[in-house]
Design an enzyme around this catalytic site. Structure first.
Site, PDB file in Angstrom:
ATOM      1  N   PHE A 133      54.350  26.011  31.210  1.00 47.57           N
ATOM      2  CA  PHE A 133      53.502  25.392  30.208  1.00 47.57           C
ATOM      3  C   PHE A 133      54.417  25.149  28.762  1.00 47.57           C
ATOM      4  O   PHE A 133      54.858  26.160  28.326  1.00 47.57           O
ATOM      5  CB  PHE A 133      52.343  25.952  29.811  1.00 47.57           C
ATOM      6  CG  PHE A 133      51.418  25.335  29.040  1.00 47.57           C
ATOM      7  CD1 PHE A 133      50.700  23.895  29.478  1.00 47.57           C
ATOM      8  CD2 PHE A 133      51.265  25.502  27.574  1.00 47.57           C
ATOM      9  CE1 PHE A 133      50.062  23.363  28.430  1.00 47.57           C
ATOM     10  CE2 PHE A 133      50.739  24.659  26.706  1.00 47.57           C
ATOM     11  CZ  PHE A 133      49.781  23.700  26.985  1.00 47.57           C
ATOM     12  N   ASP A 218      61.433  29.228  26.120  1.00 46.86           N
ATOM     13  CA  ASP A 218      60.181  28.776  25.440  1.00 46.86           C
ATOM     14  C   ASP A 218      59.609  30.046  25.187  1.00 46.86           C
ATOM     15  O   ASP A 218      59.189  30.850  26.162  1.00 46.86           O
ATOM     16  CB  ASP A 218      59.257  27.944  26.424  1.00 46.86           C
ATOM     17  CG  ASP A 218      58.002  27.633  25.687  1.00 46.86           C
ATOM     18  OD1 ASP A 218      57.521  28.341  24.727  1.00 46.86           O
ATOM     19  OD2 ASP A 218      57.338  26.526  26.322  1.00 46.86           O
ATOM     20  N   LYS A 247      52.988  30.034  18.287  1.00 45.16           N
ATOM     21  CA  LYS A 247      51.771  30.835  18.187  1.00 45.16           C
ATOM     22  C   LYS A 247      51.750  32.053  17.285  1.00 45.16           C
ATOM     23  O   LYS A 247      50.881  31.996  16.498  1.00 45.16           O
ATOM     24  CB  LYS A 247      51.435  31.329  19.582  1.00 45.16           C
ATOM     25  CG  LYS A 247      51.098  30.368  20.710  1.00 45.16           C
ATOM     26  CD  LYS A 247      50.499  30.908  22.175  1.00 45.16           C
ATOM     27  CE  LYS A 247      49.712  29.711  22.818  1.00 45.16           C
ATOM     28  NZ  LYS A 247      50.760  28.973  23.581  1.00 45.16           N
TER      29      LYS A 247
HETATM   30  C1  LIG Z   1      50.991  27.776  23.859  1.00 40.54           C
HETATM   31  C2  LIG Z   1      52.325  27.163  24.374  1.00 40.54           C
HETATM   32  C3  LIG Z   1      52.814  25.881  23.978  1.00 40.54           C
HETATM   33  C4  LIG Z   1      52.267  24.908  23.200  1.00 40.54           C
HETATM   34  O1  LIG Z   1      51.906  25.276  22.265  1.00 40.54           O
HETATM   35  P1  LIG Z   1      50.871  24.262  21.127  1.00 40.54           P
HETATM   36  O2  LIG Z   1      50.959  25.132  19.750  1.00 40.54           O
HETATM   37  O3  LIG Z   1      49.539  24.345  21.612  1.00 40.54           O
HETATM   38  O4  LIG Z   1      51.452  22.978  21.164  1.00 40.54           O
HETATM   39  C5  LIG Z   1      54.341  25.763  24.329  1.00 40.54           C
HETATM   40  N1  LIG Z   1      54.968  26.918  25.398  1.00 40.54           N
HETATM   41  C6  LIG Z   1      54.138  27.893  25.672  1.00 40.54           C
HETATM   42  C7  LIG Z   1      54.928  28.711  26.533  1.00 40.54           C
HETATM   43  C8  LIG Z   1      52.916  28.309  25.087  1.00 40.54           C
HETATM   44  O5  LIG Z   1      52.163  29.399  25.653  1.00 40.54           O
END
Ligand SMILES: *Cc1c(COP(=O)(O)O)cnc(C)c1O
Length: 394
Positions: A133, A218, A247
């Site tokens: 994700f 990520d 986050k």
């Molecule tokens: C939450 C998340 C995102 C996206 O972040 P947003 O602030 O919702 O755009 C991307 N990568 C990972 C691993 C995440 O947990």
């Protein structure tokens, strides 16, 4: 079309029937006066808990001074944030934005631009992993590729090769003359709290070096102290060329960042990227305040210790209720339990008992306490999980 049934709020979320009025530390208070222990932290966002005095102070002080000026100007709070992220990571340079998806977009653009600037514009494909994700923009859903994210949104952004998680052969086969980078979460969050083994990350680093690819991590969910180190990659011995964070960076204020080495960022020259809001004084004042706390002597060691305590307690619960808790996953306070059957119902039962958690794929209930959680609060949360196990019938 008859829109009478459409609520004023676009119904893209399935929401729990819980509304909170305030929070304090690891605790949330509902509008109807219930006190609940927060083991979701707004999905790994409110790492310092709710209403942390240092963050409240930083936000209100900055709110009285200056909120926004635009990146037409120098922004001292932003420069300080970048300096500190560089000082405490693999990176030489930082781009600040407003969210995780934007951070990953910046990573993707940087990858393409790197090879373009090196005279290899055909190298534009990025290898990604099933269950990943990376956000909800067109590029980031295209990168993750799961049906749930992309259905109805064709045409997707081309240039992503999604391989099965943990399939080394498929990974090697996916690398070709057009490959530009490998992009991975060191620990899949939404995908069900699945850590990538250290040896695999080492293998990815080697592959990238052999083929001239960039390695992108990520760390939007795993970064900012959640695993017991400032970034998850620090525990793997493998450093990326580019990484996205968000986050936990703002402790609840929307802010994200793309971190990169000087080499990887070389293509990102004046005018190559930008953001109206990204890095504004208000966001950066809060992010700096978050860093003040995370970088305090002993803070991250304490997070690591809490993480070990949580894992220990969860394993003990699994030992007593193996039919319900099928598996304990995670690193530090990025934890999850896989429920053998009925994870959604189990999560609801936890709510009834006063524990807030977050769902994830693969029947996992995510446990993401704030980094400031006390051992006693971990005990309280685990007691609620234990009680739920005793009662639960899938
Ligand atoms: C939450 C998340 C995102 C996206 O972040 P947003 O602030 O919702 O755009 C991307 N990568 C990972 C691993 C995440 O947990």
């Amino acid at each position: 079309m008859d829109n009478k049934a459409l609520p004023s709020l676009l119904p893209v979320y399935k929401r729990y029937d819980l509304a909170f009025e305030r929070g304090e530390g690891a605790w949330l208070y509902t509008v109807d006066g219930r006190r609940m222990l927060d083991f979701a932290s707004g999905i790994a966002v409110t790492g310092l808990g709710h209403a942390h005095p240092h963050l409240v102070q930083a936000l209100t002080d900055q709110a009285h001074k200056l909120w926004h000026v635009s990146n037409l100007f120098r922004i001292p709070e932003l420069e300080r944030l970048a300096d500190r992220l560089v000082a405490h990571s693999f990176a030489d340079t930082v781009f600040v934005c407003n969210s995780g998806a934007e951070a990953m977009e910046a990573c993707i653009k940087m990858v393409r631009r790197y090879h373009w600037a090196n005279g290899r514009p055909e190298r534009h494909r990025i290898v990604t992993f099933e269950g990943a994700f990376h956000g909800r923009t067109m590029a980031t859903i295209s990168a993750a590729g799961s049906r749930k994210l992309v259905e109805g949104f064709d045409p997707l952004l081309p240039g992503f090769d999604v391989v099965p998680f943990g399939d080394h052969e498929a990974l090697k086969a996916a690398i070709g003359p057009e490959t530009a980078a490998i992009m991975i979460e060191p620990i899949q969050g939404e995908g069900g709290i699945r850590p990538v083994p250290r040896s695999c990350l080492e293998g990815l680093r080697r592959l990238c070096d052999e083929h001239g690819l960039l390695l992108v991590f990520d760390e939007v969910q795993a970064g900012m102290g959640r695993t017991g180190t400032l970034f998850a990659y620090e525990q793997t011995g493998v450093a990326p060329d580019i990484a996205g964070i968000a986050k936990g960076l703002g402790g609840g204020f929307p802010v994200g960042a793309c971190l990169a080495t000087a080499r990887a960022a070389a293509g990102m020259t004046t005018g190559a990227h930008g953001s109206t809001f990204g890095g504004n004084p208000l966001a950066c004042a809060v992010a700096n305040a978050v860093l003040d706390v995370l970088l305090e002597e002993g803070f991250l060691e304490r997070v690591a210790e809490r993480g070990r305590q949580l894992q220990e307690r969860l394993l003990a619960i699994q030992g007593r209720h193996p039919g319900i808790v099928a598996e304990v996953r995670g690193i530090g306070l990025l934890a999850g339990i896989r429920i053998a059957d009925g994870s959604a119902e189990f999560l609801k039962l936890l709510q009834d008992k006063g524990l807030v958690t977050a769902p994830a794929a693969d029947n996992v209930v995510r446990l993401l306490p704030p980094l400031i959680v006390s051992e006693a609060e971990l005990d309280e949360g685990c007691a609620m999980i234990e009680a739920a196990c005793r009662e639960f019938v899938a």
